[in-house]
Scaffold this active site. Sequence first.
Site, PDB file in Angstrom:
ATOM      1  CG  ASP A 149      -1.846   1.299   1.415  1.00 25.57           C
ATOM      2  OD1 ASP A 149      -2.695   1.465   0.698  1.00 25.57           O
ATOM      3  OD2 ASP A 149      -1.427   2.100   2.234  1.00 25.57           O
TER       4      ASP A 149
ATOM      5  CD  GLU B 297      -2.523   3.025  -3.031  1.00 23.96           C
ATOM      6  OE1 GLU B 297      -3.720   3.467  -3.337  1.00 23.96           O
ATOM      7  OE2 GLU B 297      -2.336   2.690  -1.841  1.00 23.96           O
TER       8      GLU B 297
END
Length: 588
Positions: A259, A294
């Site tokens: 993330d 990400e």
Amino acid sequence: MLTREARTWGSRLLEPGKAEFRIWAPDEGRMAVVIGDRTTDMAAEEDGWFSAVTAADAGSLYQFALSDGTRVSDPASRSQAHGVEGPSVLVDQDRYRWKHREWGGRPWNEAVIYELHVGTFTEEGTFRAASARIGDLARVGITALEIMPVAQFPGRRGWGYDGVLHFAPHNAYGTPDDLKALVDAAHGHGMMVILDVVYNHFGPVGNALARYASPFFNSRRETPWGVAIEFDQPAVRRYFIENALYWLQDFRFDGLRLDAVDQIKDTQEPSFLQELARTARRAIPDRHIHLTVEDDERRPELVAYSGDGEPLRFSASWNDDFHHAAHVIATGETSGHYQPYEHAPSTILKEILATGFWSRSVGGNRNVRQTTPLSRIAFLQNHDQIGNRALGERLRMLAPPDLMDVLMSLLILSPQIPLLFMGDDYGETGPFHFFADYEGEIADAIRRNRPEEAVRFGGKAEDAKHIPDALDPQTFAVSKLNWSRARNGEGERERSKLSNLIALRMRHIVPILDPPKRVVVHPSPEGLIAIDWHFSRATLQLRVNLSKEQQAFPSVEGKAIWSIGHPAEAPVLMAPGILVAVAGAGER
């Protein structure tokens, strides 16, 4: 290579009745481990480490005691008895008996990803309940599950991005063995499992590291979620690299999705991200391991491939630009995140499909030539883009059905790796909201900030006045999938359409997905996309009409494998419409 025996953080059962406990506490002069009502002093080692070998069995509850007597959870706890605060549980990692130990994974080009949240995927919201449902996904053609974060977070319900104990599966979902059983079941259905991990920050409740290991954090830098983590610190690097290996080795996950890596900063060579990717692949040479990110900075160098088609660092990054441009086309929304895509969204989407990136997002001067279509994960929606909206609407509730069919065809049949959000397989229409389980000031702050956050994700201005309370258990409850819809006529029709598209992808597109030798973007007006990818074995030809009017398109030479709104033999597409063809060895 970091074997289990070489790991430095946390507890480890050495043999029945004996275990080792380790912690990094450089701010403390002495440490102890408390097991039940028995306290054992820990030996001080170099560089702030403490360790103890003492009597303990699998299932024993323990905590670490600081020099002032304060008791804290193990920051590398493998399981928690009651939540983020309180005793940790000693786990026997060898107890689970794998049914599909021979599983070696699948190549990345075969990935069709399905993102799911364990707590809302089923009514029960557990690992075991999820295991019983994934066969339905395999029958549709899904080849990879991507599970939203499961590291122990505060409360009983939440998205998981506020995890605190990164090694402990969230106890509301089940035990570590329950999670292993979910991974095992997926492998039995021929599906990979990717775990979403959060290495850029800790959640706001239950993290005691700053009390005894202040060098873990960099007080000179802030992230959107608080003080930054100090990735130049060797013990910190080991914590997260050991965590990655823990999920990949002990739980046999096939990959990780990291993330918001744009918030992971350091100054060393190799960087933390480089070291993690290199270590993980070297540690597990006998299975396909896929690491994705990400990255709000959209760095092509993170997802570059070698000349022989192997990722140099990470397999792929999430393609938010694909989503944003497609969302503007589908809904006409141009506020917040969507404002930069307001003008000529189809032209922007054409560049994103052709190169994987939008030049404006990467600064226009970064080299994308070492990336391939496999470097990018495309999606029409995900947990962020639905759940952060004021009312949690899915794209299906915002766009015309005929346009949704064309966009879904584009997603599945273009060369980038497609990602679906849970419920997409049968056309779920219910909302997915942001929800959490906090009290006091944090709960009040969430309620205050939600309207401003929602505005950035589209919708009407007045929607912000009707945001469901994220702290209300009912908001969590209504976000659960409605599996009865999957069994009705409309749900079955949606499943049949998706299954057909995935089958076409597997038959015609997956076999030719190597780094393209040439990509031809045909000149076309706004609303029309015409691209040819010349792979070594065949050419994939895509023609998409996303305008409001019928459009003539550049001719195709290959065999049409799929079309919507394409009159037989006519070089035109209705509005909306799509034609996908394969020329060369891929025709079959």
